[in-house]
Scaffold this motif. Structure first.
Motif, PDB file in Angstrom:
ATOM      1  N   ASN A  28       0.849  -1.190   0.000  1.00  0.00           N
ATOM      2  CA  ASN A  28       0.000   0.000   0.000  1.00  0.00           C
ATOM      3  C   ASN A  28       0.889   1.246   0.000  1.00  0.00           C
ATOM      4  OD1 ASN A  28      -2.233   1.699   0.169  1.00  0.00           O
ATOM      5  ND2 ASN A  28      -2.379   1.533   2.405  1.00  0.00           N
ATOM      6  N   ARG A  30       1.951   4.899  -0.907  1.00  0.00           N
ATOM      7  CA  ARG A  30       1.099   6.066  -1.124  1.00  0.00           C
ATOM      8  C   ARG A  30       1.923   7.313  -1.432  1.00  0.00           C
ATOM      9  NH1 ARG A  30      -1.418   5.244   4.517  1.00  0.00           N
ATOM     10  NH2 ARG A  30       0.392   3.873   4.608  1.00  0.00           N
ATOM     11  N   TYR A  57       6.151   7.106 -10.255  1.00  0.00           N
ATOM     12  CA  TYR A  57       4.944   6.267 -10.174  1.00  0.00           C
ATOM     13  C   TYR A  57       5.147   4.962 -10.935  1.00  0.00           C
ATOM     14  CZ  TYR A  57      -0.127   5.248 -10.631  1.00  0.00           C
ATOM     15  OH  TYR A  57      -1.383   4.674 -10.596  1.00  0.00           O
ATOM     16  N   ARG A  61       5.324   1.206  -9.259  1.00  0.00           N
ATOM     17  CA  ARG A  61       4.424   0.148  -9.740  1.00  0.00           C
ATOM     18  C   ARG A  61       5.226  -1.069 -10.200  1.00  0.00           C
ATOM     19  NH1 ARG A  61      -0.728   1.956 -12.396  1.00  0.00           N
ATOM     20  NH2 ARG A  61       0.057   1.024 -14.315  1.00  0.00           N
ATOM     21  N   ASN A  67      -1.084  -2.789  -8.493  1.00  0.00           N
ATOM     22  CA  ASN A  67      -2.216  -2.588  -7.586  1.00  0.00           C
ATOM     23  C   ASN A  67      -1.809  -2.223  -6.166  1.00  0.00           C
ATOM     24  OD1 ASN A  67      -4.125  -3.261  -9.620  1.00  0.00           O
ATOM     25  ND2 ASN A  67      -3.708  -5.440  -9.289  1.00  0.00           N
ATOM     26  N   THR A  70      -0.767   3.815  -4.688  1.00  0.00           N
ATOM     27  CA  THR A  70      -1.820   4.814  -4.794  1.00  0.00           C
ATOM     28  C   THR A  70      -1.178   6.183  -4.981  1.00  0.00           C
ATOM     29  OG1 THR A  70      -3.288   3.545  -3.348  1.00  0.00           O
ATOM     30  CG2 THR A  70      -3.809   5.874  -3.662  1.00  0.00           C
ATOM     31  N   TYR A  71      -1.571   6.864  -6.036  1.00  0.00           N
ATOM     32  CA  TYR A  71      -0.994   8.161  -6.395  1.00  0.00           C
ATOM     33  C   TYR A  71      -2.125   9.183  -6.452  1.00  0.00           C
ATOM     34  CZ  TYR A  71       1.289  11.561  -9.633  1.00  0.00           C
ATOM     35  OH  TYR A  71       1.803  12.680 -10.250  1.00  0.00           O
ATOM     36  N   ALA A  72      -2.027  10.221  -5.639  1.00  0.00           N
ATOM     37  CA  ALA A  72      -3.030  11.287  -5.628  1.00  0.00           C
ATOM     38  C   ALA A  72      -2.393  12.598  -6.089  1.00  0.00           C
ATOM     39  CB  ALA A  72      -3.621  11.452  -4.236  1.00  0.00           C
ATOM     40  N   THR A 117      -4.104   7.672  -9.485  1.00  0.00           N
ATOM     41  CA  THR A 117      -5.209   6.895  -8.928  1.00  0.00           C
ATOM     42  C   THR A 117      -6.357   7.804  -8.533  1.00  0.00           C
ATOM     43  OG1 THR A 117      -3.444   5.562  -7.921  1.00  0.00           O
ATOM     44  CG2 THR A 117      -5.717   5.041  -7.302  1.00  0.00           C
ATOM     45  N   HIS A 118      -6.018   8.919  -7.886  1.00  0.00           N
ATOM     46  CA  HIS A 118      -7.019   9.893  -7.432  1.00  0.00           C
ATOM     47  C   HIS A 118      -6.647  11.273  -7.963  1.00  0.00           C
ATOM     48  CE1 HIS A 118      -8.675   6.905  -4.691  1.00  0.00           C
ATOM     49  NE2 HIS A 118      -7.488   6.758  -4.130  1.00  0.00           N
ATOM     50  N   LEU A 225      -5.102   9.375   1.648  1.00  0.00           N
ATOM     51  CA  LEU A 225      -3.910   8.562   1.927  1.00  0.00           C
ATOM     52  C   LEU A 225      -3.690   8.279   3.402  1.00  0.00           C
ATOM     53  CD1 LEU A 225      -1.396  10.301  -0.539  1.00  0.00           C
ATOM     54  CD2 LEU A 225      -2.935   8.372  -0.990  1.00  0.00           C
TER      55      LEU A 225
END
Length: 460
Positions: A28, A30, A57, A61, A67, A70-72, A117-118, A225
């Motif tokens: 996970n 972030r 990023y 990955r 999966n 998580t990238y915001a 991701t977001h 996050l």
């Protein structure tokens, strides 16, 4: 995980040294990166952090799994610049921000940037911002005054400035800060400000108003996050005051000093050796370059040739060289399936604080060795030689390796016979076709220019 044996090292602004990256949770990972204020087209400098953190990023990955990351990256869609643009044009604020958001995504997509991701919009998180401000007031880190709410820097004085390496006293002495009668300390910054009927506003415990800039990212990062996450990034122009204020708000609201564990900042961009500015006539939006015929893939490769922590100089010469390189690489990889894994040397370069310049040097080695499959897999890890970015090359590229071998053999024979007529004939033909001819003891290299005409090679 896909490549668990890769050790990533990143230069952490927070500690001012390169550190081994160890995520809080390997499944996970972030990352938060500050995004654009959407009132106009993104200029070339705005694109640099997008490309830098897109590469990070992609690397994360690759190492931890698609999966597991998580990238915001946010959109600031409430801001005085937006309000001013609406007043100038007579357009609705929502229309301006929607259009500009779409432009940004189109332009960054043209540079090969994956969508995060977001992609939160600030106006979607007003309740979370109000709640965080209420918490800061309750804990004695903020105060209401004349319809405003301000963060009390003195309540965090022992920590404030640690990220940017400044002391509060020095900042007060040298800063151009807003002197307002409602501020207890000149360095106190706005969390909430009042809005009159002509401005966007939301109901709050302090009256109708809108958030200050800094509180937006703190609230969005916290919601998406968590209180503590792995990486926070952005341009070094955001280090102070924006990121410094984010740290203060988030740590004080959450009651600890963690927030983001690794901070990465990219250096700024120049154009032909000078700071980009409208007054110098060297101010370009990404769309300007695309409309002028610069392929997005070329722009991306120019960016990647400079380490993210060094100033990057955009020049037309670099763009032409990047185009020639990409044409050659695309020629080498026509009809080739990428290797199962990127080159270990390319991965090692990227894992060493995103050494994209070193990674590109390794791509040149793969091309010279004729390892088309390895070149393709490795280049795609950097976001180039992808199918999405290939349209500009005008269909299948020409493989120049056979012509390079032919000229090399002709030269070797001429060295023995002392008859260089065939070498001269071939060189003249290649130059006429728009190829730059580079000959050395190591071999021959043909580089396509923007005027390259493959049809002129058919007679050979």
């Amino acid at each position: 995980m896909e490549t668990t044996d890769i050790e990533i090292k990143l230069h952490n602004t927070k500690t001012r040294k390169k550190e081994v990256f160890t995520p809080i949770e390997a499944d996970n990972v972030r990352m938060y990166v500050c995004g654009p204020t959407v009132y106009d087209r993104a200029h070339l400098g705005n694109a640099r952090p997008v490309v830098v953190f897109d590469v990070l990023y992609r690397l994360l990955r690759k190492v931890y799994g698609v999966n597991s990351v998580t990238y915001a990256r946010n959109f600031t869609d409430v801001d005085d610049k937006i309000n001013a643009r609406a007043a100038e044009t007579g357009r609705e604020i929502g229309d301006i921000t929607a259009e500009t958001t779409r432009w940004f995504l189109e332009d960054m997509g043209a540079l090969g940037a994956l969508e995060p991701t977001h992609m939160p919009r600030a106006t979607q998180y007003i309740p979370q911002m109000i709640a965080m401000i209420e918490t800061l007031i309750a804990k004695g880190h903020a105060y209401a005054a004349e319809g405003h709410v301000l963060f009390a820097v003195d309540s965090w004085k022992q920590h404030y400035g640690n990220l940017s390496g400044r002391s509060v006293d020095d900042m007060i002495a040298g800063a151009r800060v807003e002197v307002a009668p409602y501020k207890k300390n000149p360095m106190d910054f706005v969390l909430w400000k009042p809005s009159d009927a002509s401005l966007p506003g939301w109901d709050s415990p302090w009256g109708r108003g809108r958030p200050g800039w800094h509180i937006e990212c703190s609230a969005m990062a916290d919601d998406l996050l968590g209180e503590t996450f792995d990486i926070h990034g952005g341009g070094n122009d955001l280090m102070f005051p924006h990121h410094e204020n984010e740290v203060a708000q988030s740590c004080c609201a959450n009651g600890d000093d963690s927030f983001a564990r690794y901070w990465l900042h990219n250096e700024m961009l120049q154009v032909e050796g000078k700071k980009m500015s409208k007054s110098l006539g060297n101010f370009f939006t990404v769309r300007d370059l695309l409309n002028q015929g610069y392929p997005g893939e070329v722009v991306r490769l120019v960016f990647l040739q400079t380490h993210y922590r060094k100033p990057m100089d955009w020049t037309d010469k670099k763009a032409k060289e990047a185009e020639a390189t990409l044409r050659k690489w695309r020629g080498l990889t026509v009809g080739v399936e990428p290797a199962a894994n990127a080159s270990a040397a390319v991965l090692a370069a990227l894992a060493d604080d995103l050494n994209t310049a070193g990674a590109i040097a390794e791509l040149h080695k793969l091309a010279a060795a004729g390892d088309a499959a390895g070149l393709l897999a490795s280049a795609q890890l950097l976001g180039v030689l992808t199918e999405e970015l290939g349209d500009w090359a005008g269909g299948p590229s020409v493989d120049l390796s056979a012509h390079e071998a032919r000229l090399f053999e002709a030269r070797q024979k001429a060295m023995e016979t002392k008859d260089f007529s065939e070498v001269d004939r071939l060189k003249e033909a290649y130059l006429a076709a728009g190829l730059e001819v580079r000959m050395s003891k190591a071999g021959v290299e043909l580089i396509a220019s923007g005027d390259f005409d493959p049809a002129k090679l058919e007679a050979l």
